[in-house]
Design a protein around this motif. Structure first.
Motif, PDB file in Angstrom:
ATOM      1  N   MET A   1     -23.063  36.976 -73.216  1.00  0.00           N
ATOM      2  CA  MET A   1     -23.849  35.955 -72.616  1.00  0.00           C
ATOM      3  C   MET A   1     -23.115  35.615 -71.367  1.00  0.00           C
ATOM      4  O   MET A   1     -22.036  35.494 -71.195  1.00  0.00           O
ATOM      5  N   ASN A   2     -24.099  35.400 -70.291  1.00  0.00           N
ATOM      6  CA  ASN A   2     -23.787  35.062 -68.737  1.00  0.00           C
ATOM      7  C   ASN A   2     -23.285  33.630 -68.817  1.00  0.00           C
ATOM      8  O   ASN A   2     -24.032  32.651 -68.886  1.00  0.00           O
ATOM      9  N   SER A   3     -22.107  33.437 -68.380  1.00  0.00           N
ATOM     10  CA  SER A   3     -21.579  31.991 -68.555  1.00  0.00           C
ATOM     11  C   SER A   3     -22.098  31.227 -67.288  1.00  0.00           C
ATOM     12  O   SER A   3     -22.634  29.835 -67.509  1.00  0.00           O
ATOM     13  N   ARG A   4     -22.312  31.787 -66.123  1.00  0.00           N
ATOM     14  CA  ARG A   4     -22.763  30.932 -65.051  1.00  0.00           C
ATOM     15  C   ARG A   4     -24.201  30.640 -65.351  1.00  0.00           C
ATOM     16  O   ARG A   4     -24.603  29.500 -64.891  1.00  0.00           O
ATOM     17  N   ARG A   5     -24.915  31.790 -65.906  1.00  0.00           N
ATOM     18  CA  ARG A   5     -26.355  31.415 -66.052  1.00  0.00           C
ATOM     19  C   ARG A   5     -26.617  30.093 -67.256  1.00  0.00           C
ATOM     20  O   ARG A   5     -27.400  29.325 -67.172  1.00  0.00           O
ATOM     21  N   TYR A   6     -25.458  30.231 -68.190  1.00  0.00           N
ATOM     22  CA  TYR A   6     -25.674  29.145 -69.323  1.00  0.00           C
ATOM     23  C   TYR A   6     -25.599  27.741 -68.742  1.00  0.00           C
ATOM     24  O   TYR A   6     -26.196  26.920 -69.236  1.00  0.00           O
ATOM     25  N   TRP A   7     -24.376  27.486 -67.845  1.00  0.00           N
ATOM     26  CA  TRP A   7     -24.200  26.031 -67.258  1.00  0.00           C
ATOM     27  C   TRP A   7     -25.246  25.927 -66.450  1.00  0.00           C
ATOM     28  O   TRP A   7     -25.618  24.751 -66.003  1.00  0.00           O
ATOM     29  N   LYS A   8     -25.783  26.772 -65.793  1.00  0.00           N
ATOM     30  CA  LYS A   8     -27.151  26.788 -64.705  1.00  0.00           C
ATOM     31  C   LYS A   8     -28.264  25.967 -65.516  1.00  0.00           C
ATOM     32  O   LYS A   8     -29.006  25.148 -65.129  1.00  0.00           O
ATOM     33  N   ASN A   9     -28.329  26.780 -66.767  1.00  0.00           N
ATOM     34  CA  ASN A   9     -29.574  26.190 -67.601  1.00  0.00           C
ATOM     35  C   ASN A   9     -29.074  24.663 -68.334  1.00  0.00           C
ATOM     36  O   ASN A   9     -30.091  24.090 -68.488  1.00  0.00           O
ATOM     37  N   ARG A  10     -27.997  24.245 -68.262  1.00  0.00           N
ATOM     38  CA  ARG A  10     -27.537  23.018 -68.469  1.00  0.00           C
ATOM     39  C   ARG A  10     -27.662  22.089 -67.632  1.00  0.00           C
ATOM     40  O   ARG A  10     -27.439  20.629 -67.862  1.00  0.00           O
ATOM     41  N   LEU A  11     -28.019  21.976 -66.512  1.00  0.00           N
ATOM     42  CA  LEU A  11     -28.166  21.472 -65.268  1.00  0.00           C
ATOM     43  C   LEU A  11     -29.020  20.115 -65.407  1.00  0.00           C
ATOM     44  O   LEU A  11     -28.643  19.204 -65.172  1.00  0.00           O
ATOM     45  N   PRO A  12     -30.218  20.475 -65.965  1.00  0.00           N
ATOM     46  CA  PRO A  12     -31.188  19.370 -66.245  1.00  0.00           C
ATOM     47  C   PRO A  12     -30.397  18.060 -67.115  1.00  0.00           C
ATOM     48  O   PRO A  12     -30.545  16.981 -67.193  1.00  0.00           O
ATOM     49  N   PHE A  13     -29.832  18.680 -68.222  1.00  0.00           N
ATOM     50  CA  PHE A  13     -29.181  17.730 -69.123  1.00  0.00           C
ATOM     51  C   PHE A  13     -27.946  17.013 -68.732  1.00  0.00           C
ATOM     52  O   PHE A  13     -28.000  15.625 -68.937  1.00  0.00           O
ATOM     53  N   LEU A  14     -27.188  17.726 -67.840  1.00  0.00           N
ATOM     54  CA  LEU A  14     -26.071  17.063 -67.161  1.00  0.00           C
ATOM     55  C   LEU A  14     -26.511  15.911 -66.310  1.00  0.00           C
ATOM     56  O   LEU A  14     -26.162  14.722 -66.134  1.00  0.00           O
ATOM     57  N   LEU A  15     -27.547  16.293 -65.570  1.00  0.00           N
ATOM     58  CA  LEU A  15     -28.152  15.504 -64.443  1.00  0.00           C
ATOM     59  C   LEU A  15     -28.656  14.146 -65.255  1.00  0.00           C
ATOM     60  O   LEU A  15     -28.752  12.834 -64.935  1.00  0.00           O
ATOM     61  N   THR A  16     -29.274  14.422 -66.372  1.00  0.00           N
ATOM     62  CA  THR A  16     -29.825  13.296 -67.018  1.00  0.00           C
ATOM     63  C   THR A  16     -28.755  12.433 -67.526  1.00  0.00           C
ATOM     64  O   THR A  16     -28.941  10.940 -67.515  1.00  0.00           O
ATOM     65  N   ASN A  17     -27.527  12.900 -68.077  1.00  0.00           N
ATOM     66  CA  ASN A  17     -26.603  11.887 -68.257  1.00  0.00           C
ATOM     67  C   ASN A  17     -25.901  11.270 -67.379  1.00  0.00           C
ATOM     68  O   ASN A  17     -25.615  10.305 -67.412  1.00  0.00           O
ATOM     69  N   LEU A  18     -25.788  11.869 -66.076  1.00  0.00           N
ATOM     70  CA  LEU A  18     -25.132  11.272 -64.873  1.00  0.00           C
ATOM     71  C   LEU A  18     -26.244  10.149 -64.465  1.00  0.00           C
ATOM     72  O   LEU A  18     -25.598   8.920 -64.286  1.00  0.00           O
ATOM     73  N   VAL A  19     -27.337  10.207 -64.698  1.00  0.00           N
ATOM     74  CA  VAL A  19     -28.472   9.091 -64.264  1.00  0.00           C
ATOM     75  C   VAL A  19     -28.354   8.055 -65.383  1.00  0.00           C
ATOM     76  O   VAL A  19     -28.085   6.714 -65.032  1.00  0.00           O
ATOM     77  N   CYS A  20     -28.158   8.294 -66.565  1.00  0.00           N
ATOM     78  CA  CYS A  20     -27.854   7.367 -67.729  1.00  0.00           C
ATOM     79  C   CYS A  20     -26.629   6.687 -67.453  1.00  0.00           C
ATOM     80  O   CYS A  20     -26.444   5.437 -67.708  1.00  0.00           O
ATOM     81  N   MET A  21     -25.638   7.287 -67.070  1.00  0.00           N
ATOM     82  CA  MET A  21     -24.230   6.875 -67.040  1.00  0.00           C
ATOM     83  C   MET A  21     -24.275   5.769 -65.630  1.00  0.00           C
ATOM     84  O   MET A  21     -23.607   4.647 -65.767  1.00  0.00           O
ATOM     85  N   ALA A  22     -25.076   6.283 -64.704  1.00  0.00           N
ATOM     86  CA  ALA A  22     -25.066   5.179 -63.534  1.00  0.00           C
ATOM     87  C   ALA A  22     -25.927   4.190 -63.880  1.00  0.00           C
ATOM     88  O   ALA A  22     -25.681   2.923 -63.551  1.00  0.00           O
ATOM     89  N   ALA A  23     -26.952   4.307 -64.493  1.00  0.00           N
ATOM     90  CA  ALA A  23     -27.860   3.073 -65.091  1.00  0.00           C
ATOM     91  C   ALA A  23     -26.840   1.963 -66.041  1.00  0.00           C
ATOM     92  O   ALA A  23     -27.047   0.919 -65.808  1.00  0.00           O
ATOM     93  N   LEU A  24     -26.138   2.505 -66.788  1.00  0.00           N
ATOM     94  CA  LEU A  24     -25.271   1.836 -67.745  1.00  0.00           C
ATOM     95  C   LEU A  24     -24.154   1.169 -67.000  1.00  0.00           C
ATOM     96  O   LEU A  24     -23.959  -0.134 -67.195  1.00  0.00           O
ATOM     97  N   THR A  25     -23.603   1.946 -65.963  1.00  0.00           N
ATOM     98  CA  THR A  25     -22.531   1.394 -65.202  1.00  0.00           C
ATOM     99  C   THR A  25     -23.226  -0.062 -64.266  1.00  0.00           C
ATOM    100  O   THR A  25     -22.783  -1.065 -64.365  1.00  0.00           O
ATOM    101  N   VAL A  26     -24.653  -0.006 -63.960  1.00  0.00           N
ATOM    102  CA  VAL A  26     -24.986  -1.168 -63.140  1.00  0.00           C
ATOM    103  C   VAL A  26     -25.300  -2.155 -64.165  1.00  0.00           C
ATOM    104  O   VAL A  26     -25.013  -3.283 -63.798  1.00  0.00           O
TER     105      VAL A  26
END
Length: 337
Positions: A1-26
């Motif tokens: 399994m290609n590690s770089r591609r795996y984490w690339k495919n997880r970018l939408p999930f990570l970005l969603t969590n970052l937005v949620c963390m920013a909203a929670l912080t505010v």
């Protein structure tokens, strides 16, 4: 399994969590929570998120590696769906069902192709056996009414018989183990039978024969060895020069008896020599003479591999020598010595 591609495919999930963390912080800051409390919450969130992602990646990688290893061990890799376990995740189960459907379709198509090949093979074998009857009858008629034109006809019948034999052996070459009978045979007898099979071809080509006296016996299938010799003799006549000579001899080499078929023909180009046993390869000489099919030597090589006979060719501008190496055990070697 290609590690770089795996984490690339997880970018939408990570970005969603970052937005949620920013909203929670505010939200927490607006509600009057201290900065230290907010930072602690974000750190705990990030650690849980990172731990989950790493564990998921490790589990998926192990599952994929197991599947790849399992596929590598299969000789028919399209059967992977038959040996793999049912996946736990819902989306993986969809791919599993697709693999099962594809494998079933492949097996059905393979079965159909195998049936068609078997029917075609049986038809070819039956046709060859039937065509041999009129060939034999015509040979007898020509033998009993010798004239100049019947001699020419006998030569053509000899060629026709050789081509039908070639087609029959080609059809059976995939499963020679069902058609051969290995037993002790005298090389001299097989050689003289092969010469008799091609007597009109040798006479028409003006070949002078030099056959060494042979006392050696080997264990092999007489019919298949005779077929191989027929192909080598036909090639010697086809690529002959003026005053052609065909030499057949034997010698011993360690635990082997080597039968050598040598001619003084036009030879084989050095660039073509490594490929002469390939299917369909005709080489420079074959293109010049335009009578070569590239099947004869291919069949010889294939049959030799099935029978455990070594085959090798040497060539120069002075001719070609093809060697057939028959293995003998210690007991036979001592008896013959």
């Amino acid at each position: 399994m290609n590690s770089r591609r795996y984490w690339k495919n997880r970018l939408p999930f990570l970005l969603t969590n970052l937005v949620c963390m920013a909203a929670l912080t505010v939200f927490l800051l607006v509600c009057g929570n201290s900065v230290s409390a907010v930072v602690l919450i974000l750190i705990v969130w990030a650690l849980i998120l990172l731990t989950g992602l790493v564990l998921t990646y490790w589990k998926r990688k192990r599952q994929m590696k197991k599947l790849l290893d399992m596929a590598e061990q299969l000789s028919e890799r399209y059967l992977i769906s038959e040996v793999m376990e049912l996946p736990e995740q819902a989306e993986d189960q969809v791919y599993y069902q697709l693999l099962k459907m594809a494998g079933k379709s492949m097996l059905e198509q393979i079965g159909e192709v195998e049936r068609e090949r078997l029917e075609y093979k049986e038809y070819i074998e039956q046709w060859i056996h039937e065509i041999k009857t009129p060939i034999t009858a015509m040979k007898l008629l020509c033998e009993n009414h010798r004239t100049d034109w019947t001699k020419e006809l006998l030569l053509e019948l000899e060629k026709t018989n050789r081509f039908t034999e070639q087609a029959l052996y080609y059809a059976r070459s995939e499963h020679t183990e069902k058609d051969y009978s290995v037993r002790e045979m005298a090389l001299s007898q097989v050689v003289h039978q092969a010469i008799a099979d091609n007597k009109y071809l040798l006479l028409q080509g003006g070949m002078r024969l030099e056959v060494e006296e042979m006392q050696d016996t080997v264990y092999s299938d007489e019919k298949w060895v005779r077929f191989i010799l027929n192909q080598l003799i036909a090639n010697a006549v086809k690529y002959r020069t003026e005053q052609p000579v065909l030499r057949i001899s034997t010698h011993k080499r360690q635990d082997q008896v080597v039968l050598v078929v040598e001619d003084n023909g036009i030879g084989i180009a050095a660039s073509d020599l490594p490929r002469i046993f390939e299917k369909g390869f005709t080489g420079q000489n074959g293109r010049k003479i335009q009578q070569s099919t590239g099947i004869g030597l291919y069949l010889c090589k294939r049959l030799c591999e099935k029978l455990g006979i070594g085959i090798a060719a040497e060539s120069s501008e002075h001719g070609t020598a093809v060697s057939l190496s028959f293995h003998i055990n210690c007991l036979i070697h001592e008896v013959q010595d």
